[in-house]
Scaffold this motif. Structure first.
Motif, PDB file in Angstrom:
ATOM      1  N   GLY A   1       5.016   5.939  12.158  1.00 28.47           N
ATOM      2  CA  GLY A   1       4.438   5.048  13.784  1.00 28.47           C
ATOM      3  C   GLY A   1       3.862   3.364  12.939  1.00 28.47           C
ATOM      4  N   PRO A   2       4.278   2.621  14.290  1.00 26.17           N
ATOM      5  CA  PRO A   2       3.167   1.488  13.967  1.00 26.17           C
ATOM      6  C   PRO A   2       2.010   1.569  14.556  1.00 26.17           C
ATOM      7  CG  PRO A   2       4.981   1.175  16.551  1.00 26.17           C
ATOM      8  CD  PRO A   2       5.188   2.492  15.745  1.00 26.17           C
ATOM      9  N   GLN A   3       1.010   0.934  14.226  1.00 25.61           N
ATOM     10  CA  GLN A   3      -0.604   1.387  14.836  1.00 25.61           C
ATOM     11  C   GLN A   3      -0.602   1.488  16.798  1.00 25.61           C
ATOM     12  OE1 GLN A   3      -2.443  -2.446  13.207  1.00 25.61           O
ATOM     13  NE2 GLN A   3      -2.711  -1.177  11.228  1.00 25.61           N
ATOM     14  N   GLY A   4      -1.513   2.403  16.735  1.00 25.94           N
ATOM     15  CA  GLY A   4      -1.310   2.637  18.017  1.00 25.94           C
ATOM     16  C   GLY A   4      -0.405   3.674  18.490  1.00 25.94           C
ATOM     17  N   THR A   5       0.075   3.861  17.640  1.00 30.93           N
ATOM     18  CA  THR A   5       0.401   5.492  18.017  1.00 30.93           C
ATOM     19  C   THR A   5      -0.090   6.806  17.676  1.00 30.93           C
ATOM     20  OG1 THR A   5       2.206   5.457  16.535  1.00 30.93           O
ATOM     21  CG2 THR A   5       3.588   3.947  17.921  1.00 30.93           C
ATOM     22  N   LYS A   6      -1.168   6.612  16.952  1.00 33.19           N
ATOM     23  CA  LYS A   6      -1.566   7.682  16.864  1.00 33.19           C
ATOM     24  C   LYS A   6      -1.128   8.425  15.627  1.00 33.19           C
ATOM     25  CE  LYS A   6      -4.319   8.869  20.401  1.00 33.19           C
ATOM     26  NZ  LYS A   6      -4.539   9.914  22.350  1.00 33.19           N
ATOM     27  N   ALA A   7      -0.216   7.913  14.774  1.00 36.29           N
ATOM     28  CA  ALA A   7       0.784   8.015  13.838  1.00 36.29           C
ATOM     29  C   ALA A   7       0.566   8.468  12.589  1.00 36.29           C
ATOM     30  CB  ALA A   7       2.356   7.687  13.359  1.00 36.29           C
ATOM     31  N   PRO A   8       0.606   9.924  11.614  1.00 39.40           N
ATOM     32  CA  PRO A   8      -0.516   9.884  10.859  1.00 39.40           C
ATOM     33  C   PRO A   8       0.040   8.767   9.725  1.00 39.40           C
ATOM     34  CG  PRO A   8       0.970  11.550  10.431  1.00 39.40           C
ATOM     35  CD  PRO A   8       1.090  10.445  12.304  1.00 39.40           C
ATOM     36  N   LEU A   9       1.230   8.073   9.405  1.00 40.37           N
ATOM     37  CA  LEU A   9       1.674   7.645   8.780  1.00 40.37           C
ATOM     38  C   LEU A   9       2.432   5.910   9.179  1.00 40.37           C
ATOM     39  CD1 LEU A   9       3.560   9.132   6.558  1.00 40.37           C
ATOM     40  CD2 LEU A   9       1.448   8.457   5.958  1.00 40.37           C
ATOM     41  N   THR A  10       2.110   4.883   8.814  1.00 40.22           N
ATOM     42  CA  THR A  10       1.629   3.614   9.821  1.00 40.22           C
ATOM     43  C   THR A  10       3.209   3.009   9.383  1.00 40.22           C
ATOM     44  OG1 THR A  10      -1.147   3.657   9.962  1.00 40.22           O
ATOM     45  CG2 THR A  10       0.720   1.453  10.390  1.00 40.22           C
ATOM     46  N   ILE A  11       3.535   2.622   9.628  1.00 43.95           N
ATOM     47  CA  ILE A  11       5.472   1.786   9.988  1.00 43.95           C
ATOM     48  C   ILE A  11       4.652   0.338  10.109  1.00 43.95           C
ATOM     49  CG2 ILE A  11       7.765   1.214  10.407  1.00 43.95           C
ATOM     50  CD1 ILE A  11       8.080   4.074  10.379  1.00 43.95           C
ATOM     51  N   ARG A  12       5.271  -0.750   9.213  1.00 38.30           N
ATOM     52  CA  ARG A  12       4.579  -2.031   9.953  1.00 38.30           C
ATOM     53  C   ARG A  12       5.829  -2.832  10.881  1.00 38.30           C
ATOM     54  NH1 ARG A  12       1.398  -3.392   4.609  1.00 38.30           N
ATOM     55  NH2 ARG A  12       3.502  -3.236   4.018  1.00 38.30           N
ATOM     56  N   GLN A  13       6.262  -2.130  11.807  1.00 36.01           N
ATOM     57  CA  GLN A  13       7.372  -1.841  12.823  1.00 36.01           C
ATOM     58  C   GLN A  13       7.783  -1.337  13.603  1.00 36.01           C
ATOM     59  OE1 GLN A  13       9.242  -4.017  14.281  1.00 36.01           O
ATOM     60  NE2 GLN A  13      10.214  -4.859  12.377  1.00 36.01           N
ATOM     61  N   ARG A  14       8.638  -1.693  15.032  1.00 38.27           N
ATOM     62  CA  ARG A  14       8.403  -0.734  16.175  1.00 38.27           C
ATOM     63  C   ARG A  14       9.609   0.020  15.871  1.00 38.27           C
ATOM     64  NH1 ARG A  14       6.373  -0.304  20.611  1.00 38.27           N
ATOM     65  NH2 ARG A  14       8.044  -0.847  21.276  1.00 38.27           N
ATOM     66  N   VAL A  15       9.016   1.561  14.512  1.00 38.03           N
ATOM     67  CA  VAL A  15      10.139   2.180  14.733  1.00 38.03           C
ATOM     68  C   VAL A  15       8.345   3.421  14.035  1.00 38.03           C
ATOM     69  CG1 VAL A  15      11.124   3.719  13.186  1.00 38.03           C
ATOM     70  CG2 VAL A  15      11.671   0.903  13.282  1.00 38.03           C
ATOM     71  N   MET A  16       9.770   4.600  14.951  1.00 36.15           N
ATOM     72  CA  MET A  16       8.733   5.733  15.313  1.00 36.15           C
ATOM     73  C   MET A  16       9.876   6.528  14.378  1.00 36.15           C
ATOM     74  SD  MET A  16       7.037   5.789  19.055  1.00 36.15           S
ATOM     75  CE  MET A  16       5.907   7.101  18.474  1.00 36.15           C
TER      76      MET A  16
ATOM     77  N   CYS B   1       0.834  -1.193  -0.016  1.00 37.42           N
ATOM     78  CA  CYS B   1      -0.055   0.293  -0.146  1.00 37.42           C
ATOM     79  C   CYS B   1       0.555   0.939   0.096  1.00 37.42           C
ATOM     80  CB  CYS B   1      -0.820  -0.398   1.607  1.00 37.42           C
ATOM     81  SG  CYS B   1       0.265  -0.072   2.541  1.00 37.42           S
ATOM     82  N   VAL B   2       0.484   2.590  -0.508  1.00 40.06           N
ATOM     83  CA  VAL B   2       1.037   4.139  -0.305  1.00 40.06           C
ATOM     84  C   VAL B   2      -0.223   4.557   0.441  1.00 40.06           C
ATOM     85  CG1 VAL B   2       0.289   5.056  -2.381  1.00 40.06           C
ATOM     86  CG2 VAL B   2       2.355   5.578  -1.065  1.00 40.06           C
ATOM     87  N   GLN B   3       1.052   5.559   1.351  1.00 37.03           N
ATOM     88  CA  GLN B   3       0.270   6.390   2.296  1.00 37.03           C
ATOM     89  C   GLN B   3       0.964   7.725   1.740  1.00 37.03           C
ATOM     90  OE1 GLN B   3      -0.147   5.067   6.389  1.00 37.03           O
ATOM     91  NE2 GLN B   3       1.080   3.489   5.928  1.00 37.03           N
ATOM     92  N   PHE B   4      -0.822   9.018   2.021  1.00 45.12           N
ATOM     93  CA  PHE B   4       0.300  10.282   2.349  1.00 45.12           C
ATOM     94  C   PHE B   4       0.104  11.073   3.715  1.00 45.12           C
ATOM     95  CE2 PHE B   4      -0.508   8.752  -1.773  1.00 45.12           C
ATOM     96  CZ  PHE B   4       0.928   8.902  -2.698  1.00 45.12           C
ATOM     97  N   TYR B   5       0.714  11.935   3.784  1.00 48.07           N
ATOM     98  CA  TYR B   5       0.101  12.535   4.618  1.00 48.07           C
ATOM     99  C   TYR B   5       0.397  14.128   5.433  1.00 48.07           C
ATOM    100  CZ  TYR B   5       0.415  14.690   9.817  1.00 48.07           C
ATOM    101  OH  TYR B   5       0.434  15.722  10.478  1.00 48.07           O
ATOM    102  N   ASP B   6      -0.688  14.924   5.084  1.00 50.38           N
ATOM    103  CA  ASP B   6       0.076  16.531   4.944  1.00 50.38           C
ATOM    104  C   ASP B   6      -0.598  17.143   6.712  1.00 50.38           C
ATOM    105  OD1 ASP B   6      -1.016  16.249   2.098  1.00 50.38           O
ATOM    106  OD2 ASP B   6      -3.631  16.223   2.003  1.00 50.38           O
ATOM    107  N   LYS B   7       1.014  18.007   6.578  1.00 52.73           N
ATOM    108  CA  LYS B   7       0.776  18.474   7.374  1.00 52.73           C
ATOM    109  C   LYS B   7       0.483  19.350   8.207  1.00 52.73           C
ATOM    110  CE  LYS B   7       5.393  18.411   8.944  1.00 52.73           C
ATOM    111  NZ  LYS B   7       7.320  18.260   9.019  1.00 52.73           N
ATOM    112  N   PRO B   8       0.441  19.660   8.979  1.00 51.71           N
ATOM    113  CA  PRO B   8      -1.353  20.861   9.156  1.00 51.71           C
ATOM    114  C   PRO B   8      -0.026  21.942  10.080  1.00 51.71           C
ATOM    115  CG  PRO B   8      -0.583  19.329  11.399  1.00 51.71           C
ATOM    116  CD  PRO B   8       0.024  19.411  10.501  1.00 51.71           C
TER     117      PRO B   8
END
Length: 247
Positions: free
Chosen positions: A148-163, A128-135
């Protein structure tokens, strides 16, 4: 113990319209290693692309790829049919999974960016591909969580324990490096100059401490700082075409 990687230790590659420094984050330990990744954080390309540069359509498999745009605009085209302009106001996350093709071109203005390769938790996940527009309201002196990974409220999801977080502090400010239990910081100076205690860091330098929290960052000139918080013990696949490379 504080470890520092200087930009001069990662010499430039390429030339003309496409120049980069390939940073292997594990180089910061300054010792022979079988694997130069920093846990699942495998590789960071600090790239400069001139107007007219084209990185033609190519495949990724099992790579989590964050395009962190610092300067300029780039046109992204991929195997989903998306054609999107990315810029410092719009970042992109490509979760390559089983297979993902993309092409990047620079039609209008010089680009300076980080292309960040992370090893996913497991191989052959859905692409998949994701885009994030900064406020526009983001405060320059704060840290913003970008990915970051799911559950961190990051706008872009990394499928790993990296933020991944960034900040754009002005000269004279002091910043506390973000802390998350079980994660270790790897801090990169995208631009500007900072001091950490008696240590001076300039554009392209990085700092970490795997044992203690890092001291406050003192901003000596207007800066952009990118911080990676990494679970060094996270399970990760080596199946990535780019991120799976070890040495």
């Amino acid at each position: 113990m504080i470890q520092i990687l200087k930009a001069l230790e990662t010499p430039p590659m390429g030339g003309g319209l496409f120049r980069l420094r390939m940073v292997r984050p594990g180089q910061i330990f300054h010792k022979p290693l079988d694997d130069l990744a920093f846990g699942p954080l495998s590789r960071i390309d600090h790239a400069n692309l001139g107007v007219g540069a084209v990185v033609s359509m190519h495949e990724h498999r099992n790579d989590e790829i964050l395009s962190y745009m610092w300067r300029g605009q780039m046109v992204h085209e991929d195997s989903t049919g998306d054609i999107v302009k990315i810029s410092p106001q719009r970042h992109m996350m490509m979760n390559a999974g089983t297979s993902f093709y993309h092409e990047e071109s620079v039609p209008e203005e010089h680009v300076e960016m980080l292309q960040i390769f992370i090893r996913p938790e497991e191989k052959d996940l859905p692409p998949c591909v994701q885009f994030y527009d900064k406020p526009e309201s983001f405060e320059e002196s704060e840290w913003e969580l970008l990915a970051g990974p799911q559950g961190t409220k990051a706008p872009l999801t990394i499928r790993q324990r990296v933020m991944v977080l960034d900040s754009h502090p002005k000269s004279g400010k002091e910043l506390k490096v973000p802390e998350v239990e079980g994660m270790v910081p790897w801090v990169y100076v995208m631009d500007g100059n900072i001091s950490v205690g008696d240590k001076k860091l300039n554009k392209g330098d990085a700092i970490t401490d795997t044992e203690e929290p890092l001291p406050l960052l003192h901003v000596d000139s207007d800066a952009t700082i990118v911080t990676f918080l990494v679970d060094l013990s996270a399970k990760a696949t080596l199946a990535g075409l780019f991120s799976g490379y070890r040495s």
